[in-house]
Design an enzyme around this catalytic site. Structure first.
Site, PDB file in Angstrom:
ATOM      1  N   SER A 198       0.846  -1.187   0.000  1.00 41.05           N
ATOM      2  CA  SER A 198       0.000   0.000   0.000  1.00 41.05           C
ATOM      3  C   SER A 198       0.887   1.245   0.000  1.00 41.05           C
ATOM      4  CB  SER A 198      -0.941  -0.031   1.196  1.00 41.05           C
ATOM      5  OG  SER A 198      -1.931   0.960   1.053  1.00 41.05           O
ATOM      6  N   ASN A 199       0.327   2.373   0.365  1.00 39.99           N
ATOM      7  CA  ASN A 199       1.113   3.610   0.421  1.00 39.99           C
ATOM      8  C   ASN A 199       0.653   4.426   1.623  1.00 39.99           C
ATOM      9  OD1 ASN A 199      -1.158   5.346  -0.471  1.00 39.99           O
ATOM     10  ND2 ASN A 199      -0.955   4.105  -2.324  1.00 39.99           N
ATOM     11  N   ARG A 200       1.200   5.614   1.778  1.00 42.64           N
ATOM     12  CA  ARG A 200       0.986   6.373   3.011  1.00 42.64           C
ATOM     13  C   ARG A 200      -0.308   7.200   3.025  1.00 42.64           C
ATOM     14  NH1 ARG A 200       5.757   6.235   5.831  1.00 42.64           N
ATOM     15  NH2 ARG A 200       7.630   5.873   4.597  1.00 42.64           N
ATOM     16  N   SER A 201      -1.116   7.090   1.983  1.00 41.74           N
ATOM     17  CA  SER A 201      -2.331   7.916   1.948  1.00 41.74           C
ATOM     18  C   SER A 201      -3.308   7.521   3.065  1.00 41.74           C
ATOM     19  CB  SER A 201      -3.022   7.753   0.590  1.00 41.74           C
ATOM     20  OG  SER A 201      -4.290   8.357   0.637  1.00 41.74           O
TER      21      SER A 201
END
Ligand code: CTP
Length: 397
Positions: free
Chosen positions: A208-211
């Site tokens: 995933s990512n940091r959003s």
């Protein structure tokens, strides 16, 4: 400054058991900077003490048309000065009185004496709520432009469960704020995506990512306040803002399906951080350490469905993309705007303090396909949403 700051609100409290919740509504309105004048009916006075409201509101409680030496005609004075009249809770009796224009007490007279918007929050037992008389009265009020805050289901007085419970204080306040906001998106459908997609490695692990979805949620909230019907396609479990329809998804492919199932969006706000790569062959069973080898995860590209949305954009739709960059902000953002056939791109440099993922604030450039570029200095994400939707609303005409 928020929409409620400095607004004069008459808070009419009638005699339902939910009157105790109006205390919290009063406090929230005052906290948001509104000037609150409470008016209590005789029934309300049997439910909660006037002192409680007087202590929390901006003015002492008024209860009667007569006997106030400072204001011989309080109903016209309050009605004319009000920016909004809120009836919370509203009993079946007051709903009927508003419908028939009956001037029975200080509150009904004030409602007759105002040209300001009136917001009514019904609260009653399910049997009463379902009465055709009550429903018909509410329909007539709605046709006349009175705003009804729908009751919810849950615990009622006397231990009963059912429909008719007063909406939560935060919901009531949100409706008040909406009623005081210019409805430049009324009748429009705004589709917002939010959060980082989660691409499975195996049944328990994801890439995933940091959003965190905060910017997307701020868009959804702002669009609803401005009158839009809002669909929020999100990967985060944060409860939806008031009035918004939330669709939860996990992967880029899920998000694409959810977005493509909406075929009447006037504005699409692609605030989600959609993964560019995903594991090509996610394991069906959990990868175990004891299996010995450290897995090599082969990645493949996800489909960039914003490109599709740009390709088949219907006439009149405003398509907004995002560009979270670490280098060459303007050039990268302009290239994406052109490649994806967007109307607007919101670009931010996520290396700057307070900008982008996880923060409550953001600093962006709003780049328009017509060549203009607006810089919005560091501010809260709701403000960013407001500025972008201003530009989008202008484009809708
Ligand atoms: N986007 C999308 N589908 C993808 C990837 C991105 O719809 N598979 C959307 C995002 O929601 C965002 C915009 O495209 O609104 C730009 O995303 P970004 O990842 O910054 O751009 P890319 O085109 O993927 O370029 P790069 O990652 O190489 O900077």
């Amino acid at each position: 400054m928020g929409t409620l700051a400095g607004k004069r609100i008459v808070l009419g409290v009638t005699g339902g058991i939910a009157a105790y919740k109006a205390v919290e509504v009063c406090r929230r309105l005052v906290d948001a900077g509104a000037h609150v004048q409470p008016v209590m009916t005789d029934g309300a006075l049997k439910m909660v003490g006037a002192t409680t409201f007087s202590a929390l509101a901006s003015e002492t409680v008024r209860t009667s048309l007569f006997g106030d030496p400072e204001s011989p005609i309080p109903h016209t004075q309050m009605g004319q000065a009000a920016d909004l009249v809120l009836v919370c809770p509203a009993t079946a009796r007051i709903i009927s009185d508003i419908r028939t224009g009956r001037s029975a007490d200080l509150l009904t007279s004030t409602i007759l004496a105002t040209r300001a918007p009136v917001v009514v929050c019904p609260a009653m037992h399910t049997e009463m709520w379902e009465q055709p008389a009550v429903q018909e009265n509410l329909e007539v009020l709605e046709q006349r432009g009175v705003l009804i805050v729908p009751p919810e289901s849950g615990r009622l007085a006397g231990g009963d469960l059912g429909h008719g419970r007063l909406a939560e204080p935060a919901t009531v306040v949100a409706h008040v704020e909406r009623a005081l906001t210019e409805q430049d998106l009324l009748g429009r459908h705004v589709l917002v995506t939010a959060g980082g997609t989660r691409e499975p490695i195996d049944p328990v692990r994801v890439i995933s990512n940091r959003s965190t979805g905060k910017q997307g949620y701020a868009f959804a909230e702002e669009a609803w306040f401005r009158g839009a019907q809002v669909t929020l396609v999100t990967t985060v479990e944060t409860p939806e803002p008031v009035g918004v329809r939330r669709v939860n998804v996990q992967t880029a492919a899920d998000m694409q399906r959810a977005v493509e199932s909406v075929d009447d969006a006037d504005i699409i706000v692609m605030a989600a951080a959609v993964a560019d790569f995903r594991p090509a062959d996610p394991a069906e069973h959990k990868l175990k350490k004891t299996d010995g080898i450290v897995p090599q995860i082969l990645l493949e590209k996800t489909h960039d469905f914003l490109v599709d949305l740009g390709e088949k954009k219907p006439d009149g739709q405003v398509l907004i993309g995002f560009a979270a960059e670490t280098d060459d902000l303007v050039d990268n953002a302009k290239a994406k705007l052109a490649r994806k056939k967007l109307d607007l791109i919101v670009a931010n440099d996520v290396t700057q303090p307070g900008v982008g993922f996880g923060h409550d604030t953001n600093e962006v450039l709003i780049i328009d396909a017509n060549g203009s570029c607006e810089h919005v200095p560091l501010t809260d994400k709701r403000d960013i949403a407001r500025r972008v939707l201003d530009t989008a609303a202008n484009k809708l005409g």
